[in-house]
Each structure stands twice: as C-alpha cells, then as structure tokens.
Scaffold this active site. Structure first.
Site, PDB file in Angstrom:
ATOM      1  N   TYR A  62      31.591  45.158  47.875  1.00 52.67           N
ATOM      2  CA  TYR A  62      32.275  44.262  46.934  1.00 52.67           C
ATOM      3  C   TYR A  62      32.227  42.855  47.516  1.00 52.67           C
ATOM      4  CZ  TYR A  62      36.022  41.953  44.381  1.00 52.67           C
ATOM      5  OH  TYR A  62      36.735  41.075  43.609  1.00 52.67           O
ATOM      6  N   GLU A  64      32.157  37.069  41.049  1.00 56.46           N
ATOM      7  CA  GLU A  64      32.448  38.409  41.550  1.00 56.46           C
ATOM      8  C   GLU A  64      31.199  39.269  41.432  1.00 56.46           C
ATOM      9  OE1 GLU A  64      36.191  41.343  41.057  1.00 56.46           O
ATOM     10  OE2 GLU A  64      34.903  41.254  39.293  1.00 56.46           O
TER      11      GLU A  64
END
Ligand code: ADP
Ligand code: MG
Length: 402
Positions: free
Chosen positions: A122, A210
């Site tokens: 992530y 993101e």
C-alpha cells in the site's frame, strides 16, 4: 477534483512511475480491440468509477436491479472472457463499500495487461498540514482492506515526509524501502518511484495519491496497479488541462453547477444554509452557528469575484436543499459590494420562493446601502450587524419553526 484510474496512470507514466500497459474503453467492441492491441494473453478488465473497492463490488442491471456479476475488476484469460466481462460491466450499476447503496453507473472501462504479482503493498501521499509537508505512507499489507490494517495494526504503516520545495530526501526513501523489506532492483524502483510521485504531487497540485496495490512483480519490478489521484481545486486555475480530465457524469449535479459558477460548495448534514464569501469566513460562520447550537447544512464560499449570477446560483442551490430550515448570509464586502449581494438575494428569493427564515449580516463595502435594499424589499429578512448576532438569530428562528 477526482479522476479515473486510467487517467491517474497516464500521469504516473509521464512522471516516470511504472504502470502496466492499458487502454481506456467505452464499449464492448473497444474492449475487444484493446485486448488485440495489448497483445497480453491475460488482462485485467477494470470498471472505472470515482470510488474504490471495485474488486469486491457487485454489478447490477440498472433497470431490473438484478445481480449481474460479482467483482468490478476481473482477470480475463481469453478474448471471450474480455467480451463477457465487458458486457457485464459497461452500463451496469457498480455498488462498492465506497459508493453507498445506490452505486455508480459504469461508463468507462480500462483493459490492462495482466501482472504477475509477488506481493501487494500500500502506498499513499497526502498533505500533512501540521508538518507543512507531503506525508508518504506505505505498508507491506497492501491489497483491498487497508482501512482495517490502519485500525488494527497501525504499526504496519510506515511514514516518511517529503518537503514541498526541497523534495524527498534519498535517505528517507531508502529507509522506507528497508521498512518494506525490499531489495535489489525492487528497492531501486521504490526509491525512484517515491521521488517521481513526490514531484508529481507538487507539480500537479495534488491533494492525494493512493496506490493500492503497489505491487512487486515476479521480476522484482515495483508497479502501480491501482491509481487514485485527487487534485486541490484551489489550484485548478494553474492547470487548465484538468478540465479535460473532469468526468461530469461522476460528479453530483449540484456540485458541477457550483463549480461552473466559481463557487466552492460542500453539502453537510445540518439545517442552516450558509452563503458566505471567503473560505475562512465560511469556516468561522459554521463554527459560530455550532456555538449557538445549530448545525450548518452546507459550506458555501462564493469567492471574492462573485457576480450577481453566481450569487443567484448559490442562493438557488441552498434553497433547493430540502434540509434547509433557515439561511444565514454572511458577507464581508471588499471587492464584492453588499448592495449587489442584497439585490441578488432578493432576486433569487423572488424567483425560487423563500419559505424559510433568512438572516443577513453585511460588513464592509456598501453595507449601509445593502441593509437599505433589504429593509425596503417585501421579503421577511432579518438583519444583523455581527456574525455572533446573525448566527444566534438564525439558530433561534429555525428552532421556533420546529
Ligand atoms: P479496487 O481497489 O477498486 O478494488 P484495484 O485496481 O485495486 O481496484 O484492483 C483490485 C485487485 O485486482 C488488485 O488488488 C489486484 O490484486 C487485482 N488487479 C488489478 N489490476 C491488475 C492487473 N493489471 N493484473 C493483475 N491483477 C490486477
Ligand atoms: Mg485498489
């Protein structure tokens, strides 16, 4: 402002961040051509909507509401698979954790070369207002449920900061790579990716990037497999190219209307509509309304260069909101003239019908004239000379309606 994954990846590619080859499609035919063009046996067929959680989402028919397919991101192993998945996705309603129960209609598709994934990470870049820097967060626990990781094992999320002018320190980038247990070319890839992304963040005036998942491929390359990019709307004047990336069908109609008139509008849950000039004054107005026990129905900044037309639009947007039980207009006249605001408010009220109490507080340029205009109109307008007085009045007036 948000953009689609496929658009984010165009920016990534330009910035030097590794992505898989992919083609944006609108129809099933487009998707088949894309499959032929990509020349990859395995491809990902990806629904494009402005919301995450697509992989675990569900597609429904928009007319019958019948379930069509589980999963808005599908891995296709053949041309036939691509056809089937594209048919099941385009024009359907995709419901994910982030769309709410109403879901979003999928009008865009992305066909992307399949990636052989060794591990999912992530990665996100955000504005850290306190540190006046860009916060870079990463975790080895990537994939689909990062919110859960953040809640249950916050220590699994590593953080470094990039200075908005001086950029990212290589030492910090290397430390991040170590924290993610990356070695060899993967480590190099990550360091260069973090540098590229922090530059892009500043150059494009992003508010968030993101990448979930960022993956390590079987050859050790670090590839951005998802892309969520949001821009800071206040900087849009510096980036005229953004207009082309805007997908109006993804935005709330009222937000598009507000944006087209130069208004910053955010709908909130309360019952007191606010029309204010300047973001700071709008925040202060909301605070003072809350102080007197009220709840704002919206944040609405008409800006410094508001015109009669934009004010009428703004007032209309507030009046259309069924939750609004009272309105506070709080204007500090600078370039904007209070009497012009008064006339616009009257015009909009006459046109759209004002059925809720209205309190107006003027200060600054032409406030005396503005008050005069209001005193001489047929509307039931209450005036106030300070923000505190205005907020208290509107809170009491909406209470007495209940
Ligand atoms: P979302 O976050 O909206 O669910 P993603 O783009 O993250 O959508 O895709 C969901 C999952 O699908 C990813 O976690 C990844 O495992 C897989 N995936 C996405 N793109 C590809 C690709 N090009 N090749 C292989 N797998 C992919
Ligand atoms: Mg994702």
């Amino acid at each position: 402002m948000n953009i689609h994954e496929y658009q984010g990846k165009i920016l990534f590619k330009e910035a030097g961040v590794k992505v898989q080859n992919g083609i944006h499609c609108k129809t099933v035919n487009d998707a088949l051509n894309a499959y032929d063009l990509l020349g990859s046996k395995v491809v990902a067929v990806k629904s494009q909507i402005h919301a995450g959680g697509r992989g675990k989402g569900t597609l429904y028919d928009i007319e019958t509401n019948e379930l069509v397919m589980e999963g808005g991101v599908k891995i296709a192993f053949s041309r036939e698979d691509v056809e089937e998945y594209a048919k099941n996705i385009i024009g359907r309603k995709l419901v994910t954790k982030q769309t709410g129960v109403n879901g979003k209609i999928v009008n865009n598709l992305y066909i992307e070369a399949g990636c052989s994934i060794e591990h999912e990470y992530y990665l996100a870049l955000l504005v850290d207002r306190e540190k006046k820097s860009i916060l870079i967060m990463a975790s080895t626990e990537g994939g689909m449920d990062i919110e859960e990781v953040a809640e249950k094992t916050p220590e699994a999320i590593h953080k470094i900061w990039a200075h908005p002018v001086d950029g990212l320190n290589e030492k910090d980038a290397l430390e991040m790579a170590d924290n993610l247990n990356l070695e060899g070319n993967s480590k190099q890839d990550l360091v260069s990716m973090l540098d590229s992304l922090s530059r892009m963040f500043v150059e494009k005036d992003c508010s968030m990037i993101e990448i979930n998942p960022l993956v390590r491929s079987d050859s050790g390359e670090m590839i951005a497999l998802d892309a969520k990019v949001s821009f800071d709307d206040n900087a849009s004047f510096r980036h005229p190219w953004r207009e082309e990336m805007r997908d109006h069908s993804e935005e709330e109609e009222v937000e598009t209307r507000a944006h087209d008139h130069g208004l910053s509008y955010v709908k909130l849950d309360g019952n007191i509509g606010c029309l204010v000039n300047g973001a700071g004054l709008a925040m202060a107005s909301m605070d003072v309304i809350k102080l007197y026990g009220g709840e704002p129905a919206n944040f609405l900044d008409i800006g410094g260069g508001a015109t009669r037309e934009s004010i009428t639009t703004a007032f209309g947007i507030i009046l259309e909101d069924d939750n609004v039980e009272g309105i506070l207009v709080n204007i500090f006249g600078g370039i904007i003239q209070c009497d012009m605001v008064a006339r616009s408010v009257i015009e909009a009220s006459n046109e759209l019908g004002l059925k809720v109490p209205l309190v107006v507080r003027f200060s600054g340029t032409n406030h005396v004239e503005g008050k005069e205009v209001l005193d001489n109109c047929d509307l039931d307008v209450h005036t106030a000379s300070t923000l505190a007085e205005g907020a208290e009045k509107i809170v009491n007036l909406t209470r007495s309606v209940e």
